[in-house]
Each structure stands twice: as structure tokens, then as C-alpha cells.
Design a protein around this motif. Structure first.
Motif, PDB file in Angstrom:
ATOM      1  N   ALA A  23      -3.299   4.441 -14.311  1.00  0.00           N
ATOM      2  CA  ALA A  23      -2.122   4.455 -13.429  1.00  0.00           C
ATOM      3  C   ALA A  23      -1.358   5.766 -13.566  1.00  0.00           C
ATOM      4  CB  ALA A  23      -1.211   3.278 -13.759  1.00  0.00           C
ATOM      5  N   TRP A  26      -3.245   8.519 -11.725  1.00  0.00           N
ATOM      6  CA  TRP A  26      -3.121   8.415 -10.271  1.00  0.00           C
ATOM      7  C   TRP A  26      -1.753   8.900  -9.804  1.00  0.00           C
ATOM      8  CZ3 TRP A  26      -6.729   8.284  -6.884  1.00  0.00           C
ATOM      9  CH2 TRP A  26      -7.942   7.610  -7.128  1.00  0.00           C
ATOM     10  N   THR A  27      -0.715   8.459 -10.529  1.00  0.00           N
ATOM     11  CA  THR A  27       0.635   8.855 -10.128  1.00  0.00           C
ATOM     12  C   THR A  27       0.781  10.374 -10.198  1.00  0.00           C
ATOM     13  OG1 THR A  27       1.486   6.739 -10.902  1.00  0.00           O
ATOM     14  CG2 THR A  27       3.093   8.481 -10.583  1.00  0.00           C
ATOM     15  N   ALA A  28       0.237  10.969 -11.255  1.00  0.00           N
ATOM     16  CA  ALA A  28       0.294  12.428 -11.392  1.00  0.00           C
ATOM     17  C   ALA A  28      -0.507  13.101 -10.273  1.00  0.00           C
ATOM     18  CB  ALA A  28      -0.246  12.841 -12.758  1.00  0.00           C
ATOM     19  N   ALA A  31       1.428  12.964  -6.984  1.00  0.00           N
ATOM     20  CA  ALA A  31       2.581  13.874  -6.975  1.00  0.00           C
ATOM     21  C   ALA A  31       2.115  15.324  -6.803  1.00  0.00           C
ATOM     22  CB  ALA A  31       3.397  13.715  -8.253  1.00  0.00           C
ATOM     23  N   ARG A  34       0.828  15.981  -3.244  1.00  0.00           N
ATOM     24  CA  ARG A  34       1.923  16.141  -2.289  1.00  0.00           C
ATOM     25  C   ARG A  34       2.566  17.515  -2.448  1.00  0.00           C
ATOM     26  NH1 ARG A  34       4.048  10.283  -2.943  1.00  0.00           N
ATOM     27  NH2 ARG A  34       3.061   9.231  -1.179  1.00  0.00           N
ATOM     28  N   PRO A  52      -7.516   1.849  -6.566  1.00  0.00           N
ATOM     29  CA  PRO A  52      -6.596   0.723  -6.750  1.00  0.00           C
ATOM     30  C   PRO A  52      -5.839   0.463  -5.453  1.00  0.00           C
ATOM     31  CG  PRO A  52      -6.371   2.312  -8.545  1.00  0.00           C
ATOM     32  CD  PRO A  52      -7.277   2.933  -7.530  1.00  0.00           C
ATOM     33  N   LYS A  54      -2.795   0.007  -4.558  1.00  0.00           N
ATOM     34  CA  LYS A  54      -1.618   0.831  -4.333  1.00  0.00           C
ATOM     35  C   LYS A  54      -2.029   2.224  -3.848  1.00  0.00           C
ATOM     36  CE  LYS A  54       2.791   0.749  -4.642  1.00  0.00           C
ATOM     37  NZ  LYS A  54       3.393  -0.106  -3.612  1.00  0.00           N
ATOM     38  N   VAL A  55      -3.061   2.779  -4.469  1.00  0.00           N
ATOM     39  CA  VAL A  55      -3.525   4.116  -4.104  1.00  0.00           C
ATOM     40  C   VAL A  55      -4.092   4.094  -2.678  1.00  0.00           C
ATOM     41  CG1 VAL A  55      -5.184   5.930  -4.661  1.00  0.00           C
ATOM     42  CG2 VAL A  55      -3.949   4.755  -6.494  1.00  0.00           C
ATOM     43  N   GLU A  57      -3.152   2.260  -0.257  1.00  0.00           N
ATOM     44  CA  GLU A  57      -2.005   2.270   0.656  1.00  0.00           C
ATOM     45  C   GLU A  57      -1.442   3.681   0.815  1.00  0.00           C
ATOM     46  OE1 GLU A  57       1.045  -0.125  -1.019  1.00  0.00           O
ATOM     47  OE2 GLU A  57      -0.122  -1.975  -0.914  1.00  0.00           O
ATOM     48  N   ILE A  58      -1.274   4.346  -0.300  1.00  0.00           N
ATOM     49  CA  ILE A  58      -0.674   5.689  -0.277  1.00  0.00           C
ATOM     50  C   ILE A  58      -1.571   6.641   0.520  1.00  0.00           C
ATOM     51  CG2 ILE A  58      -0.052   7.673  -1.721  1.00  0.00           C
ATOM     52  CD1 ILE A  58       0.719   5.572  -3.911  1.00  0.00           C
ATOM     53  N   ASP A  61      -1.381   5.944   4.221  1.00  0.00           N
ATOM     54  CA  ASP A  61      -0.169   6.572   4.764  1.00  0.00           C
ATOM     55  C   ASP A  61      -0.393   8.068   4.984  1.00  0.00           C
ATOM     56  OD1 ASP A  61       1.166   4.202   4.716  1.00  0.00           O
ATOM     57  OD2 ASP A  61       2.858   4.899   3.514  1.00  0.00           O
ATOM     58  N   ILE A  64      -2.356   8.690   8.103  1.00  0.00           N
ATOM     59  CA  ILE A  64      -1.519   8.537   9.305  1.00  0.00           C
ATOM     60  C   ILE A  64      -0.720   9.828   9.526  1.00  0.00           C
ATOM     61  CG2 ILE A  64       0.487   7.318  10.261  1.00  0.00           C
ATOM     62  CD1 ILE A  64      -0.535   4.795   8.835  1.00  0.00           C
ATOM     63  N   ASN A  65      -0.193  10.339   8.425  1.00  0.00           N
ATOM     64  CA  ASN A  65       0.606  11.542   8.504  1.00  0.00           C
ATOM     65  C   ASN A  65      -0.210  12.747   8.957  1.00  0.00           C
ATOM     66  OD1 ASN A  65       3.352  11.952   8.031  1.00  0.00           O
ATOM     67  ND2 ASN A  65       2.801  13.452   6.458  1.00  0.00           N
TER      68      ASN A  65
END
Lengths: 365, 284
Positions: A23, A26-28, A31, A34, A52, A54-55, A57-58, A61, A64-65
Motif C-alpha cells: 500500500a 502504491w501511494t508513493a 503521488a 501525478r 488493488p 483502490k488503485v 479506481e485511481i 480516473d 478519464i482525465n
């Protein structure tokens, strides 16, 4: 957290390697992606990986962007073309907009900000006034020094912003500031720029490259061009190494990686090397190829694989980002910042420029 | 970097701070919320310079999505900075739902959505209703799911401004309030922890049944808002309508067609609650 953007490089290079991330990792990674404006690219790369929830989903998104950015970039190009309906010359799309318009791999998921176009230098004023009078663009800021600086010393007009859509357009007449040491042959680039419908003969995702973008445009797309593949890569390399402090470097290098993947063949490399030499861009091109090979595993000719002493500094700079997306390695960054100005203008001019900027900075405060 | 993670509705945040105190304050206010592992967004509270980290401390809001030229806030307003940072991430980065700048409460499985400019009272109204038999779903953003058309809760801290602070302290004497932040760019601000049921049910969405455009100040009145006007006002209230493209259009038209809309004027919260109850009975 002791991490740099090699984490992001690794994920782009080898999507399967992300299976090992926890986790925290992935968060790193998200970030960093982005912060480097590579989240859309990453989302595209990891499309078929199992991630995962959550990933997923991100990344969804982010796709889409990226699709929105592609759509609005093409729309901006179309608006510019319509404002320039009476302009007979070539309108060459550059960078991100060119990649998506031509349906190139470099455009997949790519972040696109401003619209960059190139026209013949002798037609600059004509193009400028058409954009302002017919297109609805206006000066971003009226500043006599900046304005004069752009017009005398830069490879582009001062940026214009659209009154209603709030989007910027940069009108170039060449790819590097005339004050920079290499002098690319802009005229040859324009001459060889290719009309969009002939960029890629084979279909992309079941469609011809220009088909998707053509659907938004019924008028005179025939004057819209992109640079020839060798020039596109030369421009990308020049942009990366000869014209800036390597901000956004990982993304620009990814462009080069994808372009080389798309076009690279023995014949192509020979043509590319010749072209780079003609534009006085051999050094940036070779460096770009080496670094792309080092970081993204780009397939490059054997004789380019000689490791250069300075390359490790470039890699240090390119990957200077932590797990919070923050810039790191301040001194390395500063060194590259100084270098960018050094490359862009002769010393005396640099001194004058910095002096003016510094004085103005003081009076503003 | 001191770190705090929190799950608000479907969104997971990681908030980092160079100081410990803002993190402790956040952890206290959000103590009943769950802690996610992977974060949708990172927000960073940093100092504009090394000096400002220790002397006349001030806070810059950084994160995955940032506004250029954002002015640093005084250190005492670090909580506001965190909140602004979280809002900014949602406004600029959230794509799974149509995001409306609105407040929402739920009763009987149906949702009342309220939207309007700041100062309209939508936030205070949702807080009041949330303590009066309704389930509070959010006072800043309402997320509309493109698949189901349902409103998805985003029950972050309720952000009370100016007169609303006193009003809510009177209405909810046993409420958990954050520190009073006086003289912020938005006036006085104080956070209120949403009611327990709002936090416990933060993953439960429900179909929208009534849309109100409240407006504080004029004598009590109700006006029907036609779909075309609703559509225009809602596109302005959405931060991601354009980015979502066709999905945004479909979700918005479905919302506008299926949800009755009224503009209401009111001069006191009692009046507003009476109007809401009456309209809810008639329309929802």
C-alpha cells in the motif's frame, strides 16, 4: 520513506513489477506519477495489470482525465486552424497535441497542457493577428520587457491565452531559442512536416489515426501537419536537454522512448542520426537515446550504448522526487536550472536578463 | 513528515505535515473515521521557507493537485489548510462521480440535495437537518454516481462560518467542535464533527429526490425552478462536468429530469426547516 522516482520509472518500464508493491508503495507511486504528470501514462501502461481495487479506481480516473485532455487538445488545435483559415502555410502541431492527433503511442494517456504550433517565421505576425482577431486569443500579460524578450530572443511568440476557454497557445517559429548554441534548421522542419492524414498508414485501435480527430473538424484539416518522425524526435530531445532545467524530464523522456519504439529500425536510426547532425542536435539526441535506454529500456543501436560520464547526473536529476511527490535533491536541481539558462543565452545576455528580472522581482515585492 | 490518513465517503486521503500539531488535531476530529491503506490523494502542509517553519509559522497547501500562487495561511489555520487541500483534490482530481458543489441529507432512503453560492446557508442547513432526524451526507460535495444516479455521501468535517458557528453551538450543545479559527480569508471558521450516524453510514448512497436552491435573507418564499435553469445552475455547481464529457452530460440530464427543483428564500433556520419539511412532504 527513502524512495526516488526510480519507482515510477520501473513501473512504466515493467508494469508487471508493480505486483510486488504494498500500500505504501502504491501511494508513493501514484503521488510521484501525478507530480511528474505521468499518471495518465501510467494508467495506460497498467491497463491490463491486476491492481488493488483502490488503485484500479485511481487509474480509471486518470484515464478519464487523459481522454479529456486529448479531446480538448484536439479541439484547441481545431479552433486554431479555423482562426487561421485564410493562412495558406503549414500549421505544424508540436508535442502532446501532435502525438494524439497522429495517434502515436507517445500520446497514450499523455498529459497535455498548452497548444504548441509552429509556423514559418516570416508569417509569425500574420498568424498572431489572425489568432487574436479571429480566434479570440489575447496576450497573457502585457509586460514590455517579457514581450520584447520573446520577440527578439525566443523561438516562440509571447504566450496567448483564449479569452473564454482559458487555454494557452504557444506559436513557435523554430524549436530552440535563437540565442541557444545549436541552430536547428526550422525551414527544413517545416518543409518536411507531414500532413496529418499521411502520418500512419496502419490503423490505431481499429481506426485510422486522423479519423478520430477528424470527426471534430470539417474544415481545412489539410493544412495541419506534424513534424516528420526524425524531426519529432530531434525536437523532443532538444526540448529535453537544450531548453530547460529538465522539469517534466521523465515525461519528455517517455515521449522519446515511445517515439523510438514506434519508428526505430536500422534505416530509421541512420536517417535520425543524419537529421540530428543537420540540426546540430547530435549530442542531445544521443543523450536522450542513452537515458531512455537506461531508464525505460529503449532499444537503441549498439554504438550509442557507450555510457557517458555525465549521464548519472542526469538520472539523479530526472528521478529527484520522493514518495510524497515532492521535489528532492535541491542542489542538483539548482545546477540544472543554472545550466538551462547558460545553454539558452550567451553570458553577457544572461547577466543582463537576470539583472532585469531580479530588479523587477524586488520592486514587485 | 507527520502523517494522517482518513477515509471520507469513497475518497481516501493521506495528509502530511511538517509539524506534528495539525496532524494531532485532524486525528482527534476524525477519530471515528476509518483509516485507509492506499490513498486517492495526498495533501501536504508545508512551510513556505525553512524560517517560516519555526518563526511566524505559516502553512502552504501542496498536494497531488495544487493551485498556482496559493497564498500561505497562518499556522493557527492549519486545519483550514488541510480542509482546503482535501477539497481541492476532490474538485480537481475526482472523476468517478459527477461532483456537485452542494450539501445533502437523507431521510427514508431518499436524498435532499441543496446547492447555492457560499452564504446561501446550504452548509448550515444540512448540519441542522443532520441533527434533526435526517442523515447528514455532506456539506461541501455531493457525488452523483453515473451508473445508478444515486447521491454518494462525502461527510467530511462540517465547516461552519461566522454566524453559523454560534447558531450550531446553540443547536448542538453537545457537538464536538474544532478550534475556532478567527480572521481566516473566509471569516471565522470552526469545524463540527458530523453526527455518528453520518460517519457510520458514509458508504451508503441513496437516490436524490429533491433539489433546493436555498437563499438566506429574503422573506419566506418558494419558486419552482425549470429543468433548463436547473441544468445551467448545476453545470456551474459541478467541478468536473466538462471533464466527464458524455458521462457528465448523461448523469446531469438524468438528475435534472428526475429530481424536482425549488428555490427557497428564508430569514431564519426555523423558517427554512419548516419549508424543507413542507416541500419534502409534497415532492419527495
Amino acid at each position: 520513506m527513502k524512495r526516488d522516482a526510480m519507482l515510477l520509472v520501473q513501473a512504466l518500464r515493467d508494469p508487471a513489477s508493480t505486483a510486488a508493491l504494498d500500500a505504501e508503495g502504491w501511494t508513493a507511486l501514484i503521488a510521484m506519477a501525478r507530480a511528474e504528470q505521468l499518471i495518465g501514462t501510467l494508467a495506460h501502461r497498467l491497463k491490463s495489470e491486476s491492481t488493488p481495487p483502490k488503485v484500479s479506481e485511481i487509474l480509471s480516473d486518470a484515464r478519464i482525465n487523459a481522454e479529456y485532455q486529448r479531446r480538448s487538445a484536439l479541439w484547441e488545435a481545431d479552433c486554431a486552424a479555423r482562426a487561421l483559415a485564410d493562412y495558406p502555410g503549414k500549421i505544424v502541431l508540436l508535442k502532446g497535441t501532435a502525438y494524439v492527433a497522429a495517434g502515436l503511442k507517445a500520446g497514450e494517456g499523455r498529459h497535455i497542457g498548452d497548444l504548441d504550433i509552429m509556423v514559418a517565421r516570416e508569417n509569425l505576425l500574420q498568424v498572431e493577428s489572425a489568432l487574436i482577431e479571429k480566434g479570440g486569443w489575447e496576450w497573457v500579460k502585457e509586460d514590455p520587457y517579457d514581450d520584447a524578450y520573446y520577440r527578439e530572443h525566443m523561438h516562440e511568440l509571447p504566450p496567448l491565452i483564449h479569452k473564454e476557454r482559458d487555454r494557452m497557445i504557444d506559436v513557435h517559429h523554430t524549436i530552440l531559442p535563437p540565442t541557444a548554441r545549436p541552430t536547428p534548421d526550422a525551414e527544413a522542419m517545416l518543409n518536411d512536416a507531414i500532413y496529418l492524414d499521411s502520418v500512419r498508414p496502419e490503423p490505431v485501435e481499429g481506426q485510422l489515426a486522423w479519423e478520430r480527430s477528424a470527426s471534430t473538424s470539417s474544415t481545412r484539416t489539410d493544412r495541419i501537419c506534424v513534424l516528420s518522425p526524425p524531426d519529432m524526435i530531434c525536437h523532443s530531445a532538444a526540448h529535453l536537454f537544450a531548453d530547460g532545467d529538465l522539469a517534466g524530464g521523465l515525461r519528455n523522456l517517455w515521449d522519446i522512448h515511445r517515439l523510438l519504439e514506434e519508428y526505430g529500425s536500422d534505416n530509421f536510426w541512420a536517417a535520425l542520426a543524419e537529421r540530428a547532425e543537420h540540426h546540430q542536435l547530435t549530442e542531445p539526441l544521443e543523450r536522450a537515446a542513452r537515458l531512455a535506454h537506461q531508464l525505460y529500456g529503449t532499444d537503441i543501436p549498439k554504438d550509442l550504448k557507450r555510457w557517458h560520464r555525465q549521464d548519472k547526473w542526469y538520472i539523479r536529476r530526472l528521478t529527484a522526487r520522493d514518495g510524497w511527490g515532492r521535489p528532492t535533491r535541491k542542489i542538483t536541481r539548482l545546477a540544472f536550472y543554472v545550466r538551462s539558462h547558460w545553454l539558452r543565452m550567451p553570458p553577457l545576455m544572461l547577466a543582463r536578463h537576470l539583472w532585469t528580472k531580479w530588479r523587477r522581482g524586488r520592486t514587485v515585492r | 513528515m507527520h502523517e494522517f490518513r482518513v477515509q471520507v465517503g469513497p475518497a481516501a486521503f493521506r495528509i502530511g505535515s511538517v509539524w506534528r500539531r495539525p496532524i494531532e488535531q485532524l486525528a482527534e476530529l476524525y477519530r471515528d473515521y476509518s483509516t485507509p491503506d492506499i490513498a486517492n490523494f495526498s495533501v501536504r502542509l508545508e512551510s513556505p521557507s525553512l524560517v517560516r517553519r519555526y518563526l511566524r509559522r505559516s502553512v502552504t497547501i501542496d498536494g497531488d493537485y495544487m493551485l498556482p500562487d496559493a497564498v500561505p495561511l497562518p499556522f493557527d489555520q492549519a486545519l483550514l489548510a488541510a480542509e482546503m487541500g482535501m477539497n481541492l483534490q476532490m474538485a480537481l482530481g475526482w472523476r468517478r462521480h459527477l461532483l456537485l458543489h452542494a450539501s445533502a441529507v437523507e431521510r427514508g432512503g431518499k436524498v435532499l440535495v441543496m446547492t447555492g453560492l457560499s452564504g446561501s446557508g446550504k452548509s448550515t442547513l444540512s448540519a441542522l437537518l443532520g441533527h434533526n432526524g435526517w442523515r447528514f451526507m455532506g456539506d461541501e460535495f455531493v457525488l452523483i454516481d453515473p451508473e445508478s444516479g444515486h447521491a454518494v455521501p462525502f461527510p467530511r468535517m462540517i465547516s461552519l462560518k461566522n454566524e453559523a458557528i454560534g447558531a450550531m453551538q446553540a443547536a448542538v450543545p453537545d457537538g464536538r467542535f474544532g478550534l475556532l479559527m478567527a480572521g481566516t480569508p473566509k471569516g471565522d471558521i470552526r469545524h463540527l464533527v458530523p453526527p455518528c450516524d453520518a460517519v457510520a453510514a458514509m458508504d451508503q448512497s441513496a437516490p436524490p429526490a429533491l433539489l433546493l436552491f436555498p437563499s438566506f435573507g429574503l422573506a419566506s418564499a418558494v419558486r419552482e425552478v425549470a429543468p433548463a435553469e436547473t441544468f445551467m445552475r448545476m453545470t456551474q455547481a459541478s467541478t468536473n462536468y466538462v471533464v466527464l464529457g458524455e458521462t457528465g452530460f448523461r448523469t446531469m440530464t438524468r438528475f435534472v429530469k428526475s429530481v424536482p427543483a425549488r428555490a427557497i428564500d428564508y430569514q431564519s433556520s426555523e423558517e427554512a426547516i419548516a419549508l424543507v419539511d413542507k416541500l419534502w412532504e409534497q415532492l419527495a
